[in-house]
Design an enzyme around this catalytic site. Structure first.
Site, PDB file in Angstrom:
ATOM      1  N   HIS A 207     -53.903  56.134  -8.084  1.00  0.00           N
ATOM      2  CA  HIS A 207     -53.184  56.100  -7.233  1.00  0.00           C
ATOM      3  C   HIS A 207     -53.717  55.227  -5.673  1.00  0.00           C
ATOM      4  CE1 HIS A 207     -54.698  59.407  -4.320  1.00  0.00           C
ATOM      5  NE2 HIS A 207     -55.486  59.657  -5.518  1.00  0.00           N
ATOM      6  N   CYS A 330     -57.735  64.340   1.394  1.00  0.00           N
ATOM      7  CA  CYS A 330     -58.146  65.651   0.624  1.00  0.00           C
ATOM      8  C   CYS A 330     -59.001  66.706   1.360  1.00  0.00           C
ATOM      9  CB  CYS A 330     -59.351  64.975  -0.331  1.00  0.00           C
ATOM     10  SG  CYS A 330     -58.669  63.945  -1.570  1.00  0.00           S
TER      11      CYS A 330
END
Length: 388
Positions: A207, A330
């Site tokens: 991704h 993240c």
């Protein structure tokens, strides 16, 4: 009613799936949907062929051979597979010594921290400078003292600094030390030569290069062993069990094929757009600071700080117009200063004013100009309120 979406400039977080890749994924989800392990019929045969083809496409992009490719759900799993799957020393011997770049992704740092808490590893942090560049002399000194693994990413996910992998690999090979390289942000953007650069383990995620989320790979050099994290079925030489995500794998392979064909031209265009945005911002906000190594950074990376202007104040103003980030995706939801910016000793006022802008192949010239205008207006209005 058509939604008026904000301009997307957060390509380091994730990329939109290339329509050509999405077509391949759809084909293997709806038409050639077989299980790659079910080779008693044509559906399984086609799935198996797709996996083998993708394996070669990925290997070709990074300079590996197909037998070195292990499919995972993404770089985070690949990193865990390496760090948690390293052969452990006997109870009577010392812990594993792992030397780590302090600005690694949290997938590396958090896994190392977990190993430390279990008493399985000792972590040694390598030295970086204000631009995030690695001190190669310190690296060699550390290697000479006896290390079981070196972890250095290919390019930083916040400030975009690119690392000299060939030089790092030469040092680790000289001391016969395995080298883990998290290449998530760099594969498909810069050239790679896994075999010749002395990398032992290389991780990547689809991704980040216009493939779907939930698919990635570990490139594992022949002759090195890892303990599996997942058991059951014996797939992928017993290193990573489970039914293969054929649609995702085929999509990742197609994305790698396209990156190999288009990367050089795309990255030149992306860098030009980044440079234009940088110029426009500096022209209207002269106090703006560019973070990272401006001579060795990802083409699409523009990491800036606006002194004494909180980044959250800017984000609040542009939230519905422009998609940029204050740090790593993240680490979203974690109310803490960026570990990357702290590790490079950026002053507090620059850390608090930091913004990560990342440009990709689908970013247009019109969007660059509009983004500049939006950011400049937001900064000036915020400065008026805060500074008077």
């Amino acid at each position: 009613m058509k939604l008026n979406y904000p301009i997307y400039l957060d390509y380091h977080s994730t990329t939109p799936c290339d329509r050509r890749v999405a077509d391949v994924v759809l084909h293997y989800m709806t038409t050639a949907f077989g299980n790659a392990s079910s080779t008693d019929h044509i559906y399984g045969d086609k799935a198996d062929h797709a996996v083998k083809q993708a394996t070669k496409q990925i290997a070709d992009l990074v300079g590996a051979v197909p037998r070195e490719v292990i499919f995972t759900s993404g770089a985070t799993e690949s990193i865990n597979l390496v760090l948690r799957g390293l052969p452990q020393k006997s109870p009577s011997s010392h812990k594993l010594k792992i030397a780590v770049l302090p600005i690694e992704h949290k997938a590396v740092l958090d896994t190392c921290d977990a190993l430390t808490k279990k008493g399985l590893a000792e972590i040694i942090f390598l030295k970086v400078d204000r631009q995030g560049k690695l001190d190669l002399e310190n690296l060699e000194t550390t290697c000479s003292q006896g290390i079981d693994l070196i972890c250095v990413m290919a390019a930083n996910n916040e400030i975009g600094t690119i690392y000299p992998l060939q030089e790092i690999g030469a040092i680790t090979q000289q001391y016969d030390i395995p080298f883990l390289c998290d290449a998530t942000q760099a594969v498909g953007k810069i050239p790679f030569n896994f075999r010749d650069w002395g990398i032992t383990y290389l991780t990547l995620s689809g991704h980040k290069m216009y493939a779907p989320k939930g698919i990635g790979a570990l490139i594992l050099r022949k002759g090195y062993q890892l303990e599996p994290l997942i058991y059951g079925g014996g797939q992928q030489k017993g290193i990573r069990a489970g039914t293969l995500n054929v649609a995702g794998i085929a999509g990742l392979g197609e994305a790698c094929r396209l990156r190999q064909q288009e990367m050089s031209e795309d990255e030149q265009v992306i860098a030009a757009k980044r440079d234009r945005l940088q110029y426009l911002l500096l022209e209207s906000i002269p106090e703006l600071v560019i973070n990272g190594d401006r001579l060795n950074r990802l083409a699409g990376n523009l990491h800036i700080s606006i002194p004494n202007i909180p980044n959250k104040a800017i984000i609040a103003r542009i939230h519905d117009q422009l998609a940029i980030a204050t740090g790593s995706a993240c680490a979203s939801g974690v109310e803490a200063a960026s570990h990357v910016l702290q590790a490079i000793n950026l002053p507090t006022n620059l850390i608090e004013g930091a913004l990560r802008i990342s440009i990709g192949k689908f970013t247009t010239d019109v969007e660059i100009d509009r983004a500049a205008n939006i950011l400049i207006a937001a900064v000036h209005k915020t400065q008026q309120i805060i500074l008077g």
